[in-house]
Scaffold this motif. Sequence first.
Motif, PDB file in Angstrom:
ATOM      1  N   SER A 153       0.849  -1.177   0.000  1.00 57.74           N
ATOM      2  CA  SER A 153       0.000   0.000   0.000  1.00 57.74           C
ATOM      3  C   SER A 153       0.889   1.233   0.000  1.00 57.74           C
ATOM      4  CB  SER A 153      -0.896   0.010   1.239  1.00 57.74           C
ATOM      5  OG  SER A 153      -0.093   0.129   2.418  1.00 57.74           O
ATOM      6  N   MET A 207       1.157   3.215  -6.764  1.00 63.02           N
ATOM      7  CA  MET A 207       0.137   2.187  -6.873  1.00 63.02           C
ATOM      8  C   MET A 207       0.002   1.642  -8.295  1.00 63.02           C
ATOM      9  SD  MET A 207      -0.855   1.551  -3.847  1.00 63.02           S
ATOM     10  CE  MET A 207       0.925   1.674  -3.645  1.00 63.02           C
ATOM     11  N   LYS A 208       0.187   2.492  -9.282  1.00 64.12           N
ATOM     12  CA  LYS A 208       0.152   2.006 -10.659  1.00 64.12           C
ATOM     13  C   LYS A 208       1.351   1.106 -10.939  1.00 64.12           C
ATOM     14  CE  LYS A 208      -2.488   5.758 -12.807  1.00 64.12           C
ATOM     15  NZ  LYS A 208      -2.435   6.898 -13.773  1.00 64.12           N
ATOM     16  N   GLU A 258       0.690  -2.276  -9.368  1.00 65.32           N
ATOM     17  CA  GLU A 258      -0.282  -3.026 -10.174  1.00 65.32           C
ATOM     18  C   GLU A 258       0.381  -3.635 -11.410  1.00 65.32           C
ATOM     19  OE1 GLU A 258      -3.626  -1.570 -13.060  1.00 65.32           O
ATOM     20  OE2 GLU A 258      -4.521  -1.787 -11.062  1.00 65.32           O
ATOM     21  N   ARG A 280       2.446  -6.703 -10.469  1.00 58.91           N
ATOM     22  CA  ARG A 280       1.548  -7.824 -10.184  1.00 58.91           C
ATOM     23  C   ARG A 280       0.865  -8.319 -11.459  1.00 58.91           C
ATOM     24  NH1 ARG A 280      -0.982  -5.256  -4.554  1.00 58.91           N
ATOM     25  NH2 ARG A 280       0.694  -6.034  -3.183  1.00 58.91           N
ATOM     26  N   PHE A 281       0.525  -7.408 -12.342  1.00 59.53           N
ATOM     27  CA  PHE A 281      -0.101  -7.764 -13.614  1.00 59.53           C
ATOM     28  C   PHE A 281       0.837  -8.637 -14.455  1.00 59.53           C
ATOM     29  CE2 PHE A 281      -0.810  -6.410 -18.118  1.00 59.53           C
ATOM     30  CZ  PHE A 281      -2.051  -7.021 -18.300  1.00 59.53           C
ATOM     31  N   PHE A 308      -2.804  -9.726  -6.035  1.00 61.58           N
ATOM     32  CA  PHE A 308      -4.076  -9.006  -6.136  1.00 61.58           C
ATOM     33  C   PHE A 308      -4.990  -9.458  -4.999  1.00 61.58           C
ATOM     34  CE2 PHE A 308      -2.545  -8.413 -10.448  1.00 61.58           C
ATOM     35  CZ  PHE A 308      -2.962  -7.122 -10.735  1.00 61.58           C
ATOM     36  N   SER A 360     -10.285  -7.681  -8.595  1.00 66.04           N
ATOM     37  CA  SER A 360      -9.260  -6.646  -8.819  1.00 66.04           C
ATOM     38  C   SER A 360      -8.342  -7.048  -9.963  1.00 66.04           C
ATOM     39  CB  SER A 360      -8.458  -6.408  -7.541  1.00 66.04           C
ATOM     40  OG  SER A 360      -7.796  -7.581  -7.121  1.00 66.04           O
ATOM     41  N   LEU A 361      -8.058  -8.339 -10.091  1.00 64.99           N
ATOM     42  CA  LEU A 361      -7.268  -8.809 -11.227  1.00 64.99           C
ATOM     43  C   LEU A 361      -8.036  -8.597 -12.532  1.00 64.99           C
ATOM     44  CD1 LEU A 361      -4.803 -10.333 -12.392  1.00 64.99           C
ATOM     45  CD2 LEU A 361      -6.067 -12.457 -11.992  1.00 64.99           C
ATOM     46  N   ALA A 394      -7.805  -5.054 -13.611  1.00 60.38           N
ATOM     47  CA  ALA A 394      -6.477  -4.742 -14.148  1.00 60.38           C
ATOM     48  C   ALA A 394      -6.343  -5.248 -15.575  1.00 60.38           C
ATOM     49  CB  ALA A 394      -5.396  -5.351 -13.258  1.00 60.38           C
ATOM     50  N   HIS A 410      -5.580  -2.955 -18.970  1.00 59.72           N
ATOM     51  CA  HIS A 410      -4.336  -3.090 -19.730  1.00 59.72           C
ATOM     52  C   HIS A 410      -4.484  -3.849 -21.037  1.00 59.72           C
ATOM     53  CE1 HIS A 410      -2.008  -1.330 -16.508  1.00 59.72           C
ATOM     54  NE2 HIS A 410      -2.553  -2.170 -15.646  1.00 59.72           N
TER      55      HIS A 410
END
Length: 328
Positions: free
Chosen positions: A232, A260-261, A264, A267-268, A290, A295-296, A299, A303
């Motif tokens: 976070s 935060m981007k 993400e 993790r993406f 995630f 939330s995944l 994302a 994208h």
Amino acid sequence: MERREHRVGILVFDGMKMLDLSGPAEVFSEANRFGAGYRLSLVSVGGKSVRSSIGVQVPVDADASDAPAFDTLLVVGGDALPTFPVDPGLGAAAADLAPRAGRVASICTGAFVLGAAGLLDGRRATTHWQHTALLARRHPEARVEPDAIFVRDGTTYTSAGVTAGIDLALALVEDDHGPDLTRDVARSLVVYMQRAGGQSQFSASLQGPAPQTPVLRLVQDAVQADPTADHSLKALAARVRVSPRHLTRMFRAELDTTPMKYVELIRFDLAKALLDAGRNATEAAALSGFPSYESLRRAFARHLGLSPTRYRQRFSTTGADGPRGPRT
């Protein structure tokens, strides 16, 4: 069963990138083993053999001015194309061949040849990420997408650097023969089913130069080392002993994004790799950090414009018995 011939003309020149030629050519050749009917012809200005980027002399089949109409015209790239004006003869050859082709495609910096021929005006296009800004300046009538693997605009295709030409060639094969034959080609060549055209040219961890600020390097190292940890904004700021607001300012100033981007995107990237490896979407969400499948899913929608499940079905190399990696 008689195969319908599909004529592929490849426009080559001195200094061309060898992989821009050999990668797509191998895809089309391999597709013939599974029932396609591609016939490849190399053409050059004047019909002269050309010397590639690795110094290998490559013979050609015909002078571009005498070449027949092709079903697909493919223009390869070369290191000199972004640095120097495109040779007028090369641009003229592309301009002459393109209207007689069913579709036109460029690999990497071959987009500069299409641009010089006026073939990108009013169209979406891409090229290697290092040269997208230059392509946009040189051809302001084109709508350059700087981070796509490949772009299709009508019957005109452009692709990113080198190996993206393989992705583009697989996409062309799929347009012609469907996903089943294309999966066979991908498995035979030991590559995954082609990446989505809108997918990023490079992973978040490789985008741009490393940050100069030690604080940002510490944050990046922490996120990349364990994407599933608590990243976070408050936790990241506490880790490097700055305020959340100051950390956000640093990210924007040096990396043109937010903490935060960035988290993400890391993790993406991991979630995509897990899906490629055969994990289901719920597992990929949990193992990549995630907080939930939803939330995944959001994302992936941002994208790639598709769901994780659709990505796994569409872009992973699969067989009848379910997802698996390429055969070796």
